[in-house]
Design an enzyme around this catalytic site. Sequence first.
Site, PDB file in Angstrom:
ATOM      1  N   HIS A 229      24.876  37.949  47.648  1.00  4.51           N
ATOM      2  CA  HIS A 229      23.539  37.754  47.053  1.00  4.51           C
ATOM      3  C   HIS A 229      22.661  39.261  47.062  1.00  4.51           C
ATOM      4  O   HIS A 229      22.972  40.083  46.798  1.00  4.51           O
ATOM      5  CB  HIS A 229      22.722  36.489  47.806  1.00  4.51           C
ATOM      6  CG  HIS A 229      21.384  36.142  47.205  1.00  4.51           C
ATOM      7  ND1 HIS A 229      20.969  36.253  46.114  1.00  4.51           N
ATOM      8  CD2 HIS A 229      20.542  35.040  47.865  1.00  4.51           C
ATOM      9  CE1 HIS A 229      20.121  35.803  45.831  1.00  4.51           C
ATOM     10  NE2 HIS A 229      19.407  35.079  46.802  1.00  4.51           N
ATOM     11  N   HIS A 277      28.255  37.753  38.237  1.00  2.00           N
ATOM     12  CA  HIS A 277      26.830  36.886  38.258  1.00  2.00           C
ATOM     13  C   HIS A 277      27.216  35.656  38.155  1.00  2.00           C
ATOM     14  O   HIS A 277      28.256  35.209  37.376  1.00  2.00           O
ATOM     15  CB  HIS A 277      25.812  37.344  37.346  1.00  2.00           C
ATOM     16  CG  HIS A 277      24.337  36.922  37.809  1.00  2.00           C
ATOM     17  ND1 HIS A 277      24.057  35.693  37.641  1.00  2.00           N
ATOM     18  CD2 HIS A 277      23.711  37.466  38.780  1.00  2.00           C
ATOM     19  CE1 HIS A 277      22.998  35.385  38.233  1.00  2.00           C
ATOM     20  NE2 HIS A 277      22.461  36.514  38.933  1.00  2.00           N
ATOM     21  N   ASP A 328      21.622  44.590  41.134  1.00  2.00           N
ATOM     22  CA  ASP A 328      21.754  45.380  42.232  1.00  2.00           C
ATOM     23  C   ASP A 328      22.630  46.583  42.158  1.00  2.00           C
ATOM     24  O   ASP A 328      22.417  47.535  42.901  1.00  2.00           O
ATOM     25  CB  ASP A 328      22.609  44.510  43.311  1.00  2.00           C
ATOM     26  CG  ASP A 328      21.932  43.407  43.748  1.00  2.00           C
ATOM     27  OD1 ASP A 328      20.581  43.732  44.040  1.00  2.00           O
ATOM     28  OD2 ASP A 328      22.575  42.167  43.980  1.00  2.00           O
TER      29      ASP A 328
HETATM   30  N1  COA Z   1      34.641  42.259  41.607  1.00  2.00           N
HETATM   31  C1  COA Z   1      35.938  41.814  41.246  1.00  2.00           C
HETATM   32  N2  COA Z   1      36.243  40.768  40.730  1.00  2.00           N
HETATM   33  C2  COA Z   1      35.185  39.616  40.572  1.00  2.00           C
HETATM   34  C3  COA Z   1      33.761  40.156  40.801  1.00  2.00           C
HETATM   35  C4  COA Z   1      33.449  41.370  41.262  1.00  2.00           C
HETATM   36  N3  COA Z   1      32.391  41.837  41.787  1.00  2.00           N
HETATM   37  N4  COA Z   1      32.911  39.021  40.534  1.00  2.00           N
HETATM   38  C5  COA Z   1      33.795  38.142  39.968  1.00  2.00           C
HETATM   39  N5  COA Z   1      35.179  38.434  39.913  1.00  2.00           N
HETATM   40  C6  COA Z   1      36.274  37.866  39.407  1.00  2.00           C
HETATM   41  C7  COA Z   1      36.617  37.190  40.576  1.00  2.00           C
HETATM   42  O1  COA Z   1      37.529  37.599  41.579  1.00  2.00           O
HETATM   43  C8  COA Z   1      37.450  35.821  39.800  1.00  2.00           C
HETATM   44  O2  COA Z   1      38.513  36.328  39.450  1.00  2.00           O
HETATM   45  P1  COA Z   1      39.845  35.199  39.442  1.00  2.00           P
HETATM   46  O3  COA Z   1      39.541  34.141  38.409  1.00  2.00           O
HETATM   47  O4  COA Z   1      40.865  36.206  38.810  1.00  2.00           O
HETATM   48  O5  COA Z   1      39.978  34.809  40.720  1.00  2.00           O
HETATM   49  C9  COA Z   1      36.443  35.626  38.799  1.00  2.00           C
HETATM   50  O6  COA Z   1      35.743  37.051  38.663  1.00  2.00           O
HETATM   51  C10 COA Z   1      35.482  34.761  39.004  1.00  2.00           C
HETATM   52  O7  COA Z   1      34.771  35.010  40.041  1.00  2.00           O
HETATM   53  P2  COA Z   1      33.858  34.119  41.251  1.00  2.00           P
HETATM   54  O8  COA Z   1      33.655  34.902  42.367  1.00  2.00           O
HETATM   55  O9  COA Z   1      34.634  32.854  41.404  1.00  2.00           O
HETATM   56  O10 COA Z   1      32.498  33.905  40.395  1.00  2.00           O
HETATM   57  P3  COA Z   1      31.217  33.117  40.952  1.00  2.00           P
HETATM   58  O11 COA Z   1      30.329  32.666  39.754  1.00  2.00           O
HETATM   59  O12 COA Z   1      31.497  32.183  41.926  1.00  2.00           O
HETATM   60  O13 COA Z   1      30.425  34.389  41.702  1.00  2.00           O
HETATM   61  C11 COA Z   1      29.452  36.262  42.249  1.00  2.00           C
HETATM   62  C12 COA Z   1      29.620  35.232  41.439  1.00  2.00           C
HETATM   63  C13 COA Z   1      28.137  36.820  42.182  1.00  2.00           C
HETATM   64  C14 COA Z   1      29.427  35.717  43.782  1.00  2.00           C
HETATM   65  C15 COA Z   1      30.670  37.153  42.233  1.00  2.00           C
HETATM   66  O14 COA Z   1      30.676  37.857  41.014  1.00  2.00           O
HETATM   67  C16 COA Z   1      30.717  38.231  43.278  1.00  2.00           C
HETATM   68  O15 COA Z   1      31.141  38.130  44.238  1.00  2.00           O
HETATM   69  N6  COA Z   1      30.065  39.709  42.731  1.00  2.00           N
HETATM   70  C17 COA Z   1      29.812  40.684  43.881  1.00  2.00           C
HETATM   71  C18 COA Z   1      28.683  40.544  44.845  1.00  2.00           C
HETATM   72  C19 COA Z   1      27.412  40.799  43.830  1.00  2.00           C
HETATM   73  O16 COA Z   1      27.225  41.642  43.378  1.00  2.00           O
HETATM   74  N7  COA Z   1      26.338  40.123  44.245  1.00  2.00           N
HETATM   75  C20 COA Z   1      24.897  39.992  43.903  1.00  2.00           C
HETATM   76  C21 COA Z   1      24.701  39.024  42.456  1.00  2.00           C
HETATM   77  S1  COA Z   1      23.332  39.274  41.787  1.00  2.00           S
END
Ligand code: COA
Length: 385
Positions: A229, A277, A328
Amino acid sequence: MTVQQETVKTPEIRKGLAGVVVDYTAVSKVNPETNSLLYRGYPVQELAAKCSFEQVAYLLWNGELPNDRELAALVAVERAGRALASDVKTVIDSLPTTAHPMDVCRTAASVLGARHKLAEDSTPEANMKKAIDLWAAMPAVVAYDQRRRHGQDVIEPRDDLGYSANFLWMTFGEDPADDVVEAFNVSMILYAEHSFNASTFTARVVTSTLADLHSAVTAAIGALKGPLHGGANEAVMHTFDEIGIRGEETLEEAATRAHAWMEDALAQKKKVMGFGHRVYKHGDSRVPTMKAALDKMIAHYGRPELLGLYNGLEQAMDSAKSIKPNLDYPAGPTYHLMGFDTPTFTPIFVASRITGWTAHIMEQLSDNSLIRPLSEYNGHKQRSM
Ligand code: COA
């Protein structure tokens, strides 16, 4: 369907509440299809271009932009509440300088609640006053905590500066340049509100139990700390540091190194902070505005190599996985350029998001229902010792 069949039916479980709509809100609308974000109906890009953060705070709390008299009244209360109270300073000083600034910030929010004269009053009027007071007080906490880690003392607030300029003044003790204030103001507006994200939902859950506003904000700060987050803005800078910031490098050289770093990270299945996201799948609506602010700061401070790192990571992620940056990603290096310590980035987000959180707290209370979901038990069958 027979009664027996009904009892064995497994309920649909939506991990992470993904896609679940839990309530109405009139505070903001995120539309991933059109990549848009509206605060009380206004596009956030327009607010960032035309408004002060104080005007946007008023809008989030009251539903309408302020007229001159209303804005002056808000600004007067905010300026009166800016100084770091000596008892709050004493509590901060009791924490080690190694404490994470988010822990300091969370502790300060709790203390500011415990000592507030309206602590146990949750009427709409009391909550509005508490929201404004907390919003006014937070920059001093964030600024002083950064300063004490450098062995520096508190800087008193200045009544002749707006919220963003005074925040920078209290942190660095120098008159901030106009374009730096502008970029900071943009970031504060973009960070202010984003519907039912994890920390806002946390604030609403706590509020739904009829706990007080400061308890809800303190819990929300805890939720924001995580790197999935708000903590991502700090984590972005750790990525830049890991790749290595080399002031002597050209934009192209830095981009090449960043590109290679990203390819390697993705090959190792790493999650790279600042990308992706839960709601936006085709790009975060706030990024272009924040990126424009970052570009101005890169030009202001003369640091093209940072743009190289930024571009290299973004392009490599896009071509490998089509995952776009979130807010971010440009915010982290912007705060770095301004001189904030990396662990101070998420507390800046806190100071901004207090407006959105408290708008949601007041909305939740206006039509409250205890938030209490169910779970499906998958532990041991009943057994005896
Ligand atoms: N880096 C690498 N791969 C990523 C990624 C990232 N930042 N964000 C998503 N992915 C990939 C995942 O590995 C997954 O791949 P797969 O299907 O091959 O396993 C796919 O994209 C879906 O990701 P997932 O984590 O299930 O999506 P989500 O909707 O649950 O997660 C976040 C959203 C924000 C938690 C996720 O994108 C993330 O962890 N981002 C990094 C943290 C961040 O920047 N947070 C600030 C948000 S405003």
